[in-house]
Design a protein around this motif. Structure first.
Motif, mmCIF file in Angstrom:
data_model
loop_
_atom_site.group_PDB
_atom_site.id
_atom_site.type_symbol
_atom_site.label_atom_id
_atom_site.label_comp_id
_atom_site.label_asym_id
_atom_site.label_seq_id
_atom_site.Cartn_x
_atom_site.Cartn_y
_atom_site.Cartn_z
ATOM 1 N N GLU A 42 0.816 -1.206 0.000
ATOM 2 C CA GLU A 42 0.000 0.000 0.000
ATOM 3 C C GLU A 42 0.852 1.259 0.000
ATOM 4 O O GLU A 42 0.358 2.361 0.195
ATOM 5 N N ARG A 43 2.168 1.099 -0.176
ATOM 6 C CA ARG A 43 3.121 2.202 -0.239
ATOM 7 C C ARG A 43 3.222 2.934 1.108
ATOM 8 O O ARG A 43 3.575 4.108 1.169
ATOM 9 N N LEU A 44 2.870 2.233 2.168
ATOM 10 C CA LEU A 44 3.129 2.765 3.488
ATOM 11 C C LEU A 44 4.540 2.362 3.881
ATOM 12 O O LEU A 44 5.072 1.366 3.410
ATOM 13 N N GLY A 45 5.148 3.128 4.753
ATOM 14 C CA GLY A 45 6.528 2.847 5.112
ATOM 15 C C GLY A 45 6.700 2.641 6.598
ATOM 16 O O GLY A 45 5.912 3.116 7.404
ATOM 17 N N SER A 46 7.739 1.915 6.944
ATOM 18 C CA SER A 46 8.083 1.745 8.348
ATOM 19 C C SER A 46 9.574 1.486 8.464
ATOM 20 O O SER A 46 10.223 1.039 7.517
ATOM 21 N N ILE A 47 10.108 1.802 9.627
ATOM 22 C CA ILE A 47 11.487 1.493 9.966
ATOM 23 C C ILE A 47 11.448 0.782 11.306
ATOM 24 O O ILE A 47 10.775 1.223 12.241
ATOM 25 N N THR A 48 12.134 -0.346 11.394
ATOM 26 C CA THR A 48 12.081 -1.161 12.602
ATOM 27 C C THR A 48 12.453 -0.366 13.839
ATOM 28 O O THR A 48 11.782 -0.417 14.870
ATOM 29 N N ALA A 49 13.540 0.393 13.761
ATOM 30 C CA ALA A 49 13.992 1.199 14.897
ATOM 31 C C ALA A 49 14.802 2.374 14.380
ATOM 32 O O ALA A 49 15.536 2.255 13.388
ATOM 33 N N ILE A 50 14.637 3.511 15.038
ATOM 34 C CA ILE A 50 15.464 4.688 14.751
ATOM 35 C C ILE A 50 16.012 5.163 16.091
ATOM 36 O O ILE A 50 15.454 6.059 16.732
ATOM 37 N N PRO A 51 17.094 4.557 16.546
ATOM 38 C CA PRO A 51 17.625 4.912 17.861
ATOM 39 C C PRO A 51 18.409 6.216 17.837
ATOM 40 O O PRO A 51 19.222 6.457 16.939
ATOM 41 N N LEU A 52 18.151 7.059 18.829
ATOM 42 C CA LEU A 52 18.896 8.299 19.028
ATOM 43 C C LEU A 52 19.486 8.268 20.424
ATOM 44 O O LEU A 52 18.886 7.727 21.352
ATOM 45 N N ILE A 53 20.664 8.870 20.580
ATOM 46 C CA ILE A 53 21.297 8.925 21.894
ATOM 47 C C ILE A 53 21.822 10.338 22.149
ATOM 48 O O ILE A 53 22.344 10.994 21.232
ATOM 49 N N GLU A 54 21.639 10.816 23.358
ATOM 50 C CA GLU A 54 22.102 12.160 23.722
ATOM 51 C C GLU A 54 23.619 12.226 23.698
ATOM 52 O O GLU A 54 24.306 11.281 24.089
#
Length: 209
Positions: free
Chosen positions: A193-205
């Motif tokens: 359906e042309r929807l998107g996802s990313i399993t994880a987008i980790p950010l760290i301070e």
């Protein structure tokens, strides 16, 4: 350290999850008692913003931001929606929110800080990325509209004239958290359906001060 003053998209960060972490060593003795030692004097925040992606366009914006930052190379601004003001999230910023120093007749520069307290314990967090146009400053409770300037890249408030000895310097502000991507890979999924996802987008301070 390479830092970019761009801010991660607010509408995506609002759907993220995360918060502060600490590093504590816990040793259990043979008697069952514990010895605990804090390895870090300062906390550090972690986030996962994959939960904020709702459309394929959101995914494309994150990929573009990731590529522009060269993965983990460049740090950047991030709005932590659970903690982005000198006051409670539901309250308006006031020049009396945080005490940032006491005048001695000589010092003209004062660092923005936010105090976290419970009972007799208080933790002071250095604020190094205040948001432009949100900073308010007071001397002994009287708001100052001139005679000072704030560096939004370092969180330092500088007065034209040093405050007199004993004068209480306070400030209110909104602020961003300096972070970087904590991975050099984005695992992108596109469905039929042309929807998107990313399993994880980790950010760290990242610690800048």
């Amino acid at each position: 350290m390479t830092f970019c003053e761009d801010r991660f998209p607010d509408d995506i960060s609002r759907g993220g999850r995360g918060g502060p972490e600490r590093r504590t060593q816990v040793v259990e003795l043979a008697s069952g008692f514990e010895e605990r030692n804090a390895s870090w004097a300062q906390s550090r925040r972690r986030f996962d913003v994959a939960y904020g992606i709702r459309r394929a366009d959101d995914l494309a914006r994150v990929v573009a931001f990731f590529e522009a930052r060269r993965g983990r190379l460049q740090a950047f601004r991030f709005k932590d929606w659970s903690d982005y003001k000198s006051c409670l999230p539901s309250v308006r910023v006031s020049e009396l929110d945080q005490q940032i120093g006491v005048g001695n007749g000589t010092a003209t520069d004062f660092a923005l800080v936010k105090a976290y307290g419970s009972g007799p314990e208080t933790y002071l967090r250095r604020i190094v990325k205040p948001v432009a146009g949100t900073i308010r400053v007071a001397l002994n409770g009287a708001e100052q509209f001139t005679g000072w300037a704030a560096d939004i890249t370092s969180g330092i408030v500088s007065f034209d004239t040093a405050p007199d000895p004993g004068v209480i310097i306070s400030a209110g502000f909104e602020f961003d958290t300096p972070v970087r991507f904590d991975a050099d890979t984005l695992d992108v999924t596109l469905d039929l359906e042309r929807l998107g996802s990313i399993t994880a987008i980790p950010l760290i301070e990242v610690r800048l001060a």
